[in-house]
Write a protein that holds these residues in place. Structure first.
Motif, PDB file in Angstrom:
ATOM      1  N   TYR A 121       0.863  -1.184   0.000  1.00  0.00           N
ATOM      2  CA  TYR A 121       0.000   0.000   0.000  1.00  0.00           C
ATOM      3  C   TYR A 121       0.899   1.233   0.000  1.00  0.00           C
ATOM      4  O   TYR A 121       1.717   1.435   0.905  1.00  0.00           O
ATOM      5  CB  TYR A 121      -0.897   0.020   1.228  1.00  0.00           C
ATOM      6  N   PRO A 157      -3.171   7.595  -3.251  1.00  0.00           N
ATOM      7  CA  PRO A 157      -2.773   6.272  -2.757  1.00  0.00           C
ATOM      8  C   PRO A 157      -2.965   5.199  -3.832  1.00  0.00           C
ATOM      9  O   PRO A 157      -3.842   5.291  -4.696  1.00  0.00           O
ATOM     10  CB  PRO A 157      -3.713   6.037  -1.564  1.00  0.00           C
ATOM     11  N   ARG A 158      -2.106   4.171  -3.746  1.00  0.00           N
ATOM     12  CA  ARG A 158      -2.201   3.063  -4.686  1.00  0.00           C
ATOM     13  C   ARG A 158      -1.916   1.760  -3.951  1.00  0.00           C
ATOM     14  O   ARG A 158      -1.245   1.742  -2.917  1.00  0.00           O
ATOM     15  CB  ARG A 158      -1.198   3.213  -5.835  1.00  0.00           C
ATOM     16  N   VAL A 159      -2.403   0.673  -4.512  1.00  0.00           N
ATOM     17  CA  VAL A 159      -2.077  -0.672  -4.041  1.00  0.00           C
ATOM     18  C   VAL A 159      -1.457  -1.428  -5.205  1.00  0.00           C
ATOM     19  O   VAL A 159      -2.028  -1.440  -6.314  1.00  0.00           O
ATOM     20  CB  VAL A 159      -3.333  -1.407  -3.525  1.00  0.00           C
ATOM     21  N   TYR A 190       2.456   0.334   3.698  1.00  0.00           N
ATOM     22  CA  TYR A 190       2.084  -0.925   4.334  1.00  0.00           C
ATOM     23  C   TYR A 190       2.444  -2.075   3.405  1.00  0.00           C
ATOM     24  O   TYR A 190       2.311  -1.964   2.173  1.00  0.00           O
ATOM     25  CB  TYR A 190       0.573  -0.984   4.629  1.00  0.00           C
ATOM     26  N   ILE A 197      -3.565  -6.702   2.326  1.00  0.00           N
ATOM     27  CA  ILE A 197      -3.502  -5.336   1.812  1.00  0.00           C
ATOM     28  C   ILE A 197      -4.815  -4.954   1.131  1.00  0.00           C
ATOM     29  O   ILE A 197      -5.335  -3.851   1.298  1.00  0.00           O
ATOM     30  CB  ILE A 197      -2.321  -5.186   0.837  1.00  0.00           C
ATOM     31  N   GLN A 198      -5.383  -5.891   0.366  1.00  0.00           N
ATOM     32  CA  GLN A 198      -6.633  -5.589  -0.325  1.00  0.00           C
ATOM     33  C   GLN A 198      -7.764  -5.335   0.662  1.00  0.00           C
ATOM     34  O   GLN A 198      -8.581  -4.431   0.483  1.00  0.00           O
ATOM     35  CB  GLN A 198      -7.005  -6.737  -1.269  1.00  0.00           C
ATOM     36  N   ARG A 201      -7.348  -1.913   2.132  1.00  0.00           N
ATOM     37  CA  ARG A 201      -7.776  -0.894   1.168  1.00  0.00           C
ATOM     38  C   ARG A 201      -9.301  -0.862   1.075  1.00  0.00           C
ATOM     39  O   ARG A 201      -9.919   0.211   1.014  1.00  0.00           O
ATOM     40  CB  ARG A 201      -7.172  -1.204  -0.198  1.00  0.00           C
ATOM     41  N   GLU A 254      -8.365   8.117   0.214  1.00  0.00           N
ATOM     42  CA  GLU A 254      -8.236   7.223  -0.934  1.00  0.00           C
ATOM     43  C   GLU A 254      -8.501   7.939  -2.258  1.00  0.00           C
ATOM     44  O   GLU A 254      -8.463   7.307  -3.320  1.00  0.00           O
ATOM     45  CB  GLU A 254      -9.191   6.045  -0.781  1.00  0.00           C
TER      46      GLU A 254
END
Length: 685
Positions: A121, A157-159, A190, A197-198, A201, A254
């Protein structure tokens, strides 16, 4: 009221728990030291995530490719993250905000994560970056460069997901910043399993969607209230606050706006984020002033409105690298504005305004959230953005307060209707009993006959006008002079019959009052609160004629209040009669004021309730007769107003039963003041 405040604090703690869940809670771990973060002693469970906080290797004004990264040495430089690189001291002074750098962190992961999918993250990084993991680009945001002209800003933010080939993973991050005041990143990276992580988010997104949707629903609801009651501006301002906070939430955290409108330019998105903060505070000032005009200062409010208008224009005409440097001005102005609003609410609470105490509690908690965000965005604390949650809490609480006010007004109206119905039934029975007694009595026949003859003469005179009109219209229809299909003539006939009914009802009421045939129900009332409640009941109806209606409480402040023994329904009848007389003779644009104060009369202390207007006024020679039965002044005749002339006579009898006095002061062409005096007592025998 205490229950409402307890409910607010319960909601506050629930929202605190919601924000904690939404942000993702990291497991207990150590921090990175000298560019190395050891996580090999941890198992990457399904929902467990870990932060990458701590010391990252830092190379100022260098973009080092991962394939040619130098080995760490004693001369290596490290910076603490999350944080801005301007906190780093070089050559005896902090680094500037503008510039570019390379960050490096070596991750020592557990063997169980090897060759499986890991999630990362990435928070907002100012203002463009490229991220490598083991020499493979896994994320880009904007386009970092060595100068403003060659970089493209973007941050949200990105994952990302990648497969670690070894237990040791090298993260290399190129960052550049030439477009705003912030640099580096101010929230945590993170890492964890892909599912962990998902899910983190998803919790973040769900929490923000919940806030935005809730705010939009509240905004639409109060816009509907405003459309139904456009004279009441409070719901309009309240919906403006909801919309502004919802818009700001879409551009923070987000950055949900990117999911719906990915083509929104970075500069425009940042301007909207700042504008929404200005708009929210502006609507706050208007909303509180609309609710507590008597307790706020119009000049201070206008000063704040001018200040935020200037900030809005400054953001509009300057680029991000200029107006973001004024962030402290916006933050400081917001804190001052909310502090002023708390002062207004405390004043309203001291003046015993309805809902002020709960409002103070909600606003105080909101101020705590605002101060927290000011400290967070200036890197004093690392709690994340929380003001959206604080605003949601405040707006939810305020929505509850407004709903409680409307519900109480409706309940009071229903109870009053039931009580009036019971009173009417009782009065009718009393009239029947009194009529029977009068028929059986046979005393003072001469005086009764004279009074009856005078009364019948007056009644005949009053009934003759509407009866003549009815007769004329009906005769015209029978003779064919008036078209029977014209409904307006039927309406005129119907209106005249209603007027006849009004005359008969007023005569019946006056007869009962003069013969002491009505039973009063006295109760102790705080006259200040009672009079203010009457003001609220009749405010909308009077202002519907575009007349300004005010309430003035001139009683000295007293903890004990001002107790008066009254029959609430009958005293309301008196006040209602005075108000509608004032309304009748006051033109649109005029003023009517309901005043409660303490007066001395004949060496005795009285409570005075007065209705002041700036209408037509009464001639001096007519003043001694205004309280007589069937008296109508020239003002009534000139305006061609239909009236029986019994309202003031009925009011006089009610006040007399309360051991009070009716008074009037008036000047023709300047207005009138009708008032009545009630004795201030602790109890009535």
């Amino acid at each position: 009221m205490k229950k409402i405040i307890y409910l607010f604090f319960l909601i506050f703690f629930c929202l605190g728990g919601l924000s904690g869940c939404g942000g993702g809670t990291a497991a207990e771990q150590g921090k990175a030291a000298e560019g190395v973060l050891q996580l090999h002693n941890h198992d990457f469970e399904e929902e467990q995530v870990y932060t990458l906080d701590g010391e990252w290797e830092f190379y100022w004004k260098q973009f080092i490719e991962p394939s040619s990264f130098p080995a760490a040495s004693s001369s290596s430089v490290y910076v603490n993250t999350p944080g801005s690189w301007d906190e780093k001291i070089a050559a005896g002074k902090p680094l500037p905000n503008e510039g570019y750098a390379t960050y490096h962190l070596q991750l020592l992961l557990p063997e169980t994560i090897k060759e499986s999918v890991a999630g990362l993250y990435i928070p907002e990084v100012a203002t463009a970056y490229t991220l490598w993991a083991d020499e493979k680009i896994i994320a880009e945001n904007g386009s970092p460069g060595t100068a403003r002209e060659v970089m493209e800003p973007d941050h949200h933010p990105r994952v990302v997901y990648f497969e670690p080939e070894e237990e040791a993973v090298d993260l290399v991050l190129h960052v550049s910043e030439y477009h705003q005041r912030k640099s580096g990143w101010w929230d945590s990276f993170y890492i964890g399993s892909a599912d962990g992580i998902q899910k983190m988010r998803d919790k973040n997104v769900a929490a923000e969607v919940f806030l935005v949707v809730s705010l939009l629903v509240m905004a639409l609801y109060h816009i509907g209230i405003f459309l139904l009651r456009p004279k009441e501006r409070s719901p309009l301002y309240f919906s403006g606050i909801c919309l502004a906070v919802a818009m700001r939430t879409l551009f923070l955290g987000e950055v949900l706006i990117q999911r719906f409108f990915p083509a929104v330019p970075w500069e425009l998105g940042l301007k909207i984020e700042y504008w929404s903060a200005c708009a929210a505070i502006t609507f706050f000032l208007l909303f509180i002033h609309a609710q507590y005009k008597e307790d706020s200062d119009r000049r201070i409010r206008n000063g704040f409105l001018f200040l935020f208008a200037m900030i809005f224009l400054f953001i509009l005409v300057t680029p991000a690298r200029v107006y973001t440097e004024g962030m402290l001005v916006l933050q400081g102005s917001s804190v001052l504005a909310i502090s002023y609003l708390i002062y207004v609410l405390i004043t309203a609470m001291r003046n015993q305004r309805r809902g002020a105490r709960a409002h103070v509690a909600a606003m105080t908690i909101l101020l705590a959230f605002v101060v927290n965000d000011v400290l967070h965005y200036n890197h004093v604390v690392n709690t994340g953005e929380t003001v959206s949650i604080g605003m949601f809490f405040y707006l939810f609480a305020q929505s509850f307060i407004l709903s409680n006010v409307f519900t109480k007004a409706l309940n009071d109206s229903e109870q009053l209707s039931e009580r009036l119905e019971k009173v009417n039934q009782t009065l009718e029975e009393k009239v029947k009993k009194r009529t029977k007694k009068l028929s059986e009595a046979n005393k003072d026949l001469e005086q009764s006959y004279k009074a009856r003859r005078e009364l019948m003469s007056n009644i005949s005179h009053e009934l003759n006008t509407p009866l003549t009109s009815i007769q004329g219209y009906m005769k015209g229809m029978l003779d064919g002079v008036v078209d029977r299909n014209q409904t307006k003539y039927f309406q005129l006939v119907y209106d005249k019959t209603l007027f006849l009914k009004q005359i008969i009802d007023d005569l019946r009421e006056l007869a009962k009052l003069e013969s002491d045939g009505i039973q009063y129900h006295f109760t102790e009332k705080d006259i200040r609160e009672f009079t203010h409640e009457l003001y609220l009941v009749y405010k909308e109806e009077i202002e519907r004629k575009y007349i300004t209606f005010r309430f003035e409480d001139r009683l000295p402040v007293s903890d004990a209040g001002y107790a008066v023994s009254v029959d609430p329904i009958r005293i309301e009848q008196v006040v209602s009669n005075l108000l509608f007389n004032a309304k009748k003779f006051t033109e649109a644009g005029g003023n009517i004021t309901l005043v409660v104060e303490e007066k001395d009369d004949s060496g005795k202390s009285w409570i005075s309730i007065a209705v002041q207007d700036d209408g037509a006024g009464i001639k001096e020679e007519e003043l001694p007769n205004v309280f007589e039965r069937f008296f109508k002044g020239n003002a009534v005749k000139e305006k061609a107003e239909e009236g029986v002339g019994l309202g003031l006579a009925i009011s006089t009898e009610i006040v007399r039963a309360h051991e009070g006095k009716m008074r009037v002061n008036s000047t023709e062409g300047e207005g009138s003041t009708f008032y009545f005096l009630l004795p201030r007592t602790d109890s009535r025998p």
